[in-house]
Scaffold this motif. Structure first.
Motif, PDB file in Angstrom:
ATOM      1  N   LEU A 599       0.983  -1.245  -0.111  1.00  0.00           N
ATOM      2  CA  LEU A 599       0.123   0.029  -0.147  1.00  0.00           C
ATOM      3  C   LEU A 599       0.922   1.117  -0.044  1.00  0.00           C
ATOM      4  O   LEU A 599       1.992   1.287   0.646  1.00  0.00           O
ATOM      5  N   THR A 600       0.452   2.405  -0.546  1.00  0.00           N
ATOM      6  CA  THR A 600       1.137   3.545  -0.270  1.00  0.00           C
ATOM      7  C   THR A 600       0.322   4.533   0.626  1.00  0.00           C
ATOM      8  O   THR A 600      -0.932   4.717   0.505  1.00  0.00           O
ATOM      9  N   VAL A 601       0.732   4.831   1.690  1.00  0.00           N
ATOM     10  CA  VAL A 601       0.192   5.584   2.743  1.00  0.00           C
ATOM     11  C   VAL A 601       0.992   7.021   2.495  1.00  0.00           C
ATOM     12  O   VAL A 601       2.031   7.352   2.777  1.00  0.00           O
ATOM     13  N   THR A 602      -0.004   8.079   2.588  1.00  0.00           N
ATOM     14  CA  THR A 602       0.359   9.385   2.456  1.00  0.00           C
ATOM     15  C   THR A 602      -0.067  10.116   3.672  1.00  0.00           C
ATOM     16  O   THR A 602      -1.675   9.928   3.817  1.00  0.00           O
ATOM     17  N   TYR A 603       0.247  11.031   4.146  1.00  0.00           N
ATOM     18  CA  TYR A 603      -0.352  11.857   5.182  1.00  0.00           C
ATOM     19  C   TYR A 603       0.554  13.245   5.383  1.00  0.00           C
ATOM     20  O   TYR A 603       1.573  13.230   5.236  1.00  0.00           O
ATOM     21  N   ALA A 604      -0.298  14.307   5.732  1.00  0.00           N
ATOM     22  CA  ALA A 604       0.254  15.443   5.731  1.00  0.00           C
ATOM     23  C   ALA A 604      -0.477  16.178   7.191  1.00  0.00           C
ATOM     24  O   ALA A 604      -1.418  16.156   7.476  1.00  0.00           O
TER      25      ALA A 604
END
Length: 990
Positions: A599-604
């Motif tokens: 999975l690709t997890v992105t958070y900001a």
């Protein structure tokens, strides 16, 4: 539980279909029909247990009101959100809806042959139709339904004309859950339970099954039906009553049992607790006892569509306290004049690991959650956003990532949902230290229905009872508290819970996050923002993840459109992930080649954004991480084939006596048989610690042979006399192999035959040679005044023995480019030539390359969701010499303790394996150190003798360290206590 299916768009039809089984209408059918009923299962099928809500089929029967003649009988395959077009003429009918009818010839023949309404009374569902492994049969009847012409809708029993009819299906069975208690440990005696005197079935259209026999019995045993049984640690309340043993037994589905008179004990269902070599107590099940709570007589009936919780203490006779509740969701209506606001529940319970879904409907154009919640029973308030995740609408918003309301201005009606999860209120480390036993808080959340200007409001108060038992961490890939992977056995497709706190941005707004299944795996992996509905998630005794499948959140269009391959949210990162189906690779059970995905997890948050891969594995079989036979690109073995890569087990070893024990286990060590250790059940579990080996030539050490040390106790350095073998006086160099050509008289052979504990088919990985010393790099690496010296202080030329690693299973299995040498800091001082004229203090050089991310070894350090670690509260695990004050684990203080750790992966195949940060036990006394920080694993190779800081020459062996930014290879004393990870036997090692 009121099960709900929408019947939409009631329109005139000209064609009647009778007994069209398992047939969907085609496009041509619907185009040629002048009317039809649209039947759709919607998201209101919520329950704490998804299996209770499962619908696989729906039969629709219509009977003429005037004659009782059956004019329509059709069976559909149906699931949530399916739309079924059902033709029907205008007229007045009685409708009967049957969901999940038994797939039995006798039942199907009876249902297919119905000619009039009276025939329904001849249909019997047999007892075997009510089981935990099939969907629960359900039923509803709607009488006096007038279908109007010209797309005019329908009128039910003379009521208002409706274009949408909402079914309220009820289950024809009873769910039974049991909690058994004992005032002594009954583990060795309890074998299962048996139900006697079950009714032989139920009769359709009758609330009573008194006329049917009661000859059926059901037996459930620990040996054959393990999935029903869970061992539970007694709560504080139970302990106060002297309870020391608790067994939770979940989700028995039985046919309902209703009769008159209700106190006829000859028709009562009997429950017997099956004990081995002891009396097996039993009792009748009854939902009322004469003289208790105002009951005038005993009541032995078991109502349909009800959930029974049985709590009993095992004595003779057996006493059961039975709580009867509606099976799931209830409607709580609230109407004032011409305004209404209906909600599915007004009192709910959540932990910090699960959530609850509340659905609601109104005829007001705006429904929203108010910005403040009330704390407890008083007047204190807190910001809703500081307690719960993303429920409050912002300016101009009509939905959030956890709340949505849709209003139809034409019909003047709307519906919505909210998923209630804790967010900022979750406990961090400091808060947990103030509340080491957890905390429980009651919040009163307010749902408000209003007009467009905020006036004319109608409000409902929802009580949310919260319990928190562990520590939560902010997502941060640099400190090791971000989820980095998930593990499933080959037959597992149940939920894994990914949860991380996400701090607010500098402007006070919630941070954003999204997760995507990477392209090659979209058909294999599924995501959902719907929270776990396991009521025990977040406790030390959670439910089994296989009971909680993962489906896209049906209220989120983008999630449904992507079929659960792309999700997003704000604030706390919380989602569930699963495989869509069991591993279908060839092979025997437990030996199928694992599947892998990412999975690709992105958070900001604040002013930065992070994007990283999360590695998934489905399969418990040992597997290659770096494939055997591939060409090594760089390092001492550059250009050669990887011939000593091995299939690595995903589990640490544990002594069988400690496996799956809880904090009540009191022994500090056991003695493991040769080749007699077992694999832990979950990759995050630490397993037991072992010394490499003790002096096998000295019989005074026999008691320490293969001693398995508790992974968590003692944690404070205090241990009994005789606990640890810290001075073995090994005079000869210990060698793993039984013999070797040109054997040196300095060697003591045969340590492997005495200390190998890997189970049959596996062995301890090599670190080079096993029949002689392995230098594995430049040696000696002791430098004094720019000159290399040996252990006796003599100036010598350094010899490069990096070619030894050609026989190194550890390095070739995990390192893309295997390293030579050892990974000491490079500034450690040692004393050589002690007591002679050559005595001097030298510096021990590092001979391995410096670790660089994503170069020679590919790893991530963090949290791992394996169905164990992700469902339990994280608590403080003290460690005597930890470089930090505290570290955390789950099930701390028990032999089943589990930790965060390292995922080692192959960037070309995405194959991955996890190593928990178990720490180790110190060589001098067995103190636990570095737990939760790093991991140490034994190999089977001997390192060159090494001087210490005080000049003692010691016999040392090779080990590896896998941790946060410090993977590498060590010369270390065999008296340390390390973990053991096995590899599959393939060819004989050197």
């Amino acid at each position: 539980m009121i099960k709900k299916i929408h019947i939409l768009g009631i329109i005139l039809a000209s064609v009647l279909l009778v007994s069209c089984i398992e047939e969907r209408l085609s496009a041509d059918d619907t185009e040629n029909a002048s009317a039809y009923l649209q039947v759709r299962g919607n998201s209101l099928l919520s329950s704490t247990d998804p299996l209770d809500n499962e619908i696989k089929s729906l039969r629709i029967l219509a009977f003429k009101k005037s004659t009782g003649q059956c004019v329509s009988n059709k069976l559909y395959s149906a699931e949530l959100n399916d739309v079924i077009n059902h033709p029907i003429d205008e007229g007045v009918y009685d409708f009967v809806f049957l969901a999940n009818e038994p797939n039995l010839v006798s039942v199907l023949d009876g249902l297919n042959g119905i000619n009039d309404y009276a025939d329904l009374g001849n249909i019997t569902y047999p007892e075997q139709a009510f089981r935990s492994d099939v969907p629960v049969p359900m039923f509803q009847e709607l009488k006096n339904v007038e279908v109007l012409p010209n797309r005019g809708g329908a009128r039910v029993d003379g009521g208002e004309i409706q274009s949408l009819i909402e079914l309220q299906l009820e289950r024809l069975g009873t769910r039974v859950d049991i909690v058994l208690e004992g005032e002594e440990d009954l583990t060795n005696y309890f074998k299962g339970i048996t139900f006697y005197n079950l009714p032989e079935g139920i009769t359709l259209m009758s609330a009573s099954n008194a006329s049917l026999g009661r000859s059926k019995n059901r037996n459930f045993t620990l040996a054959d039906d393990a999935g029903y049984f869970t061992s539970v640690s007694p709560s504080l309340e139970q302990q106060s009553r002297g309870i020391v043993w608790v067994k939770k037994i979940t989700r028995f589905i039985l046919p309902f049992s209703n009769f008159s008179p209700e106190d006829d004990d000859s028709k009562a269902i009997t429950l017997k607790v099956d004990m081995e070599n002891r009396y097996s107590p039993s009792c009748h099940l009854k939902i009322q006892t004469k003289g208790v709570a105002g009951a005038s007589k005993d009541n032995y009936t078991l109502p349909y569509n009800s959930a029974l919780l049985l709590t009993g203490t095992i004595k003779a006779p057996l006493n059961l306290n039975i709580q009867v509740t509606p099976w799931g969701e209830e409607q709580h209506e609230w109407q004032v004049q011409n305004r209404y606001l209906n909600v599915s529940d007004i009192n709910v319970n959540i932990t910090d690991y699960n959530g609850v879904r509340i659905t609601f409907s109104s005829n007001m154009p705006v429904v929203k959650v108010l910005p403040n919640v009330i704390v407890g029973s008083g007047a204190q308030t807190m910001e809703t956003g500081k307690v719960f995740n993303d429920l409050v609408l912002g300016t101009g918003e009509t939905s959030t990532s956890r709340f949505a309301y849709t209003y139809d201005a034409v019909s003047g009606k709307g519906s919505g949902y909210m998923d209630i999860l804790l967010d900022e209120y979750n406990m961090d480390m400091a808060t947990f230290q103030v509340n080491p036993n957890g905390r429980s808080t009651v919040f009163r959340l307010v749902l408000s229905a209003e007009d467009e200007n905020g006036g004319n409001s109608l409000q409902r108060e929802i009580t949310v009872n919260t319990s928190q038992n562990g520590i939560h961490f902010a997502a941060n890939p640099w400190d090791g508290y971000t989820y980095i992977g998930a593990f499933f056995r080959e037959n597992e497709t149940g939920e894994r819970i990914i949860s991380m706190q996400l701090p607010k941005r500098t402007d006070g707004a919630l941070g954003f996050w999204n997760v995507k299944v990477d392209n090659p795996y979209k058909g294999q992996v599924i995501l959902s923002t719907t929270p776990s509905f396991d009521p025990y998630a977040g406790t030390d005794n959670p439910g089994r993840p296989e009971l909680y499948p993962v489906r896209p959140n049906e209220y989120k269009t983008e999630e449904v459109v992507s079929d659960g391959t792309e999700i997003k949210g704000k604030g706390r990162i919380y989602f569930r992930v699963a495989w869509r189906e069991a591993n279908n690779n060839s092979g025997n059970t437990g030996e199928k080649a694992p599947k892998y995905a990412t999975l690709t997890v992105t958070y900001a948050t604040a002013n930065w954004e992070v994007s990283y891969k999360l590695y998934l594995r489905q399969g418990e079989a040992a597997d290659y991480i770096m494939n055997q036979g591939t060409t090594i690109a760089s390092g001492p073995l550059s250009g050669t084939q990887r011939s000593y890569a091995r299939k690595v087990s995903p589990f640490n070893l544990i002594d069988p006596e400690m496996k799956n024990e809880d904090q009540n286990y009191v022994e500090l060590y056991e003695q493991t048989d040769k080749k007699g250790a077992e694999f832990v059940d979950y990759p995050t579990q630490a397993g037991t610690f072992y010394q490499w080996g003790v002096n096998k030539a000295d019989n005074t050490f026999l008691a320490y042979f293969r001693r398995a040390y508790h992974p968590a106790q003692p944690s404070n350095g205090t241990s009994p006399t005789g606990y640890w073998a810290n001075d073995q006086a090994i005079n000869k160099i210990p060698i793993w192999a039984s013999s070797g050509s040109g054997a040196s008289t300095d060697y003591e052979y045969g340590y492997g035959s005495e200390f190998e504990i890997c189970p049959p088919g596996y062995h301890r990985p090599t670190d080079g040679y096993t029949n002689q010393i392995s230098y594995n790099g430049p040696y000696p690496n002791y430098k004094w005044n720019g000159v290399y010296v040996d252990v006796e202080g003599n100036p010598v030329s350094q010899t490069n023995s990096s070619s030894n690693i050609a026989f190194f299973e550890w390095r070739q299995s995990l390192w893309k480019n295997p390293w030579q040498g050892e990974t000491v800091p490079g500034n450690e001082q040692v004393k050589v030539g002690l007591g002679t004229a050559k005595e001097k203090t030298a510096v021990r050089e590092r001979t391995a390359p410096a670790y660089q991310v994503n170069k020679d070894i590919f790893l991530l350090f963090g949290l791992y969701a394996d169905g164990y670690f992700d469902r339990r509260p994280k608590k403080i695990q003290l460690s005597t010499t930890s470089s930090y004050a505290t570290q955390v684990g789950v099930s701390v203080n028990s032999p089943s303790v589990a930790y965060r750790g390292s995922v080692v992966y192959n960037p070309e195949t995405n194959a991955s394996v996890f190593f928990p940060a178990t720490g180790r036990r110190k060589n001098t006394g067995g103190e636990l150190e570095y737990a939760g920080e790093t991991a140490y694993y034994w190999g089977a190779s001997t390192a060159p003798t090494t001087p210490t800081w005080d000049g003692i020459i010691v016999r040392v062996v090779w080990a590896i360290e896998i941790g946060n930014g410090n993977p590498g290879h060590l010369h270390t004393l065999p008296t340390f206590g390390h973990s053991i990870r096995c590899v599959k036997d393939e060819v004989s090692s050197n």
